[in-house]
Design an enzyme around this catalytic site. Structure first.
Site: not given
Length: 426
Positions: A102, A111, A192, A258, A287, A308, A355, A382, A417
């Site tokens: 990029c 990034c 991108c 995701q 979750y 949830e 999660d 994450c 992750e």
């Protein structure tokens, strides 16, 4: 011999335009003067993806510098126990340094690792998980497997959310992402390279339509581009669909789902295999969102129960269960800790799959999880830091960390992750 950065990289790594030429009024002049140039060797990468070195024992953070490099850097901030600096020149480059794809790398803050060869990115993410488990989780001997690579190192993001502000006085109207090192300034991003080809193909029209109405804008906002089975969708309220490991899901385009669909089936398969490995007959999906783990695991368990807090997501999970004829899957709305009071499964025959959001689990929930005592816990996270914090509580209870498996959902960035497998001691 000193190696000056290539012209494109020089622009990206030299002192950014938003740095003040004059000394900021609140600048702390110790130990370095403003824009003082220093030479140092980069020792490691922080969990923020920033190079770290030392000058006479004093820590200096240099964004976009790589371990093993000797760099000349310009100091722009002195904090209480470290300084921050921008690269001016790479005097000794790392053999793992590569040309970023990029042209905005180093200016756009999206990034951190496009200048680092992909195999090295995977090694550093493995190391950062190991360091978090040791430093935060008190687990220096934890088994951390090699980072599972993304099938696509570039063009993997199925969702892009560029930001914008009202036009500036000079007429500029950037549509893009935060400038590296800034909390407010935006960089205009026409394309991108980590977004999918379809998202990039749709981006020019979205930008043109927004620009055409820019003069009427009173405040800033965010635009959405999400690649789905229905194509690239820009309305957050649209009902869209995706397929994961042969299971169909519907959700609204603006909801969480995701956004690396190329690695998602591999993580789901792995996490469910870990949950089932001890012979558990039942799965508690905590979750659960729109029901990805529970529904994908419906053939591996006799019963799947998801919980949830977001009632809309639960309604969508229930619809997805009907869509996939998953009669053995049930979904409940409520706080995560309520699941244990409502679960009728014997804990010795049950695996719990967690999660949580980036903030991790709160301690009361973890205490209730320990009291319930499932045979196996699979924790998907994450954020390795909050995961390590929570694992410390679970291991201090009655669980052993069997191993941790990082997955590279976000190549070219610092994000990781990680799936941790815990088994009940004894």
């Amino acid at each position: 011999m000193a190696t000056a950065l290539a012209p494109r990289a020089k622009t990206a790594h030299h002192v950014p335009l938003f740095r003040m030429n004059t000394v900021p009024p609140n600048f702390n002049a110790k130990p370095f003067a403003y824009h003082q140039e220093i030479t140092l060797e980069i020792e490691t990468l922080t969990n923020l993806g920033i190079g770290l070195g030392r000058v006479d024992g004093w820590v200096v953070m240099v964004a976009f510098a790589l371990p093993g490099e000797t760099v000349r850097a310009s100091v722009f901030r002195n904090r209480a126990n470290y300084s921050e600096a921008d690269i001016v020149e790479v005097l000794k480059p790392s053999p793992s340094r590569v040309s970023p794809e990029c042209p905005l790398f180093g200016v756009c803050g999206g990034c951190q690792y496009q200048n680092l060869a992909y195999p090295e990115q995977l090694l550093w993410k493995e190391r950062q998980v190991r360091e978090a488990l040791a430093r935060i989780g008190g687990l220096p001997d934890a088994v951390v497997r090699h980072t599972h690579p993304s099938p696509r190192p570039y063009h993997y993001r199925a969702k892009l959310t560029p930001h914008y502000e009202p036009p500036r006085r000079d007429g500029a109207f950037p549509i893009g992402f935060l400038r590296a090192g800034s909390k407010r300034a935006l960089v205009d991003v026409p394309q991108c390279p980590i977004a999918t080809e379809a998202v990039n193909a749709a981006l020019p029209k979205v930008r043109a339509d927004l620009t055409a109405h820019a003069a009427k804008l009173k405040r800033g906002g965010t635009v959405l581009l999400r690649e789905t089975r229905e194509g690239v969708v820009t309305d957050p309220g649209n009902l869209v669909s995706a397929e994961v490991a042969g299971t169909k899901f519907q959700f609204t385009a603006g909801d969480f789902f995701q956004n690396n669909p190329f690695i998602l089936p591999e993580l789901v398969d792995y996490a469910l295999a870990e949950a089932a490995a001890g012979g558990a007959r039942n799965l508690l999906d905590v979750y659960c969102g729109v029901g990805v783990f529970a529904l994908c695991g419906r053939s591996q368990f006799e019963h799947c129960l998801g919980v949830e807090v977001n009632a809309d997501a639960v309604r969508r999970a229930q619809s997805n269960a009907a869509l996939n004829h998953a009669a053995n899957c049930e979904f409940l709305a409520g706080a995560a800790e309520a699941i244990f009071a409502r679960a009728k499964f014997p804990p010795t025959e049950t695996a719990v799959l967690l999660d949580p959001p980036r903030a991790g689990c709160d301690e009361p929930f973890l205490r209730q999880l320990l009291a319930y005592g499932p045979a196996r816990i699979v924790y998907v996270s994450c954020d390795p830091a909050t995961q390590a914090r929570d694992l410390k509580i679970l291991v201090a209870g009655s669980y052993q960390l069997h191993h941790a498996q990082p997955f590279d959902f976000f190549p070219q960035t610092r994000h990781i992750e990680c799936v941790a497998t815990l088994v009940k001691a004894g």
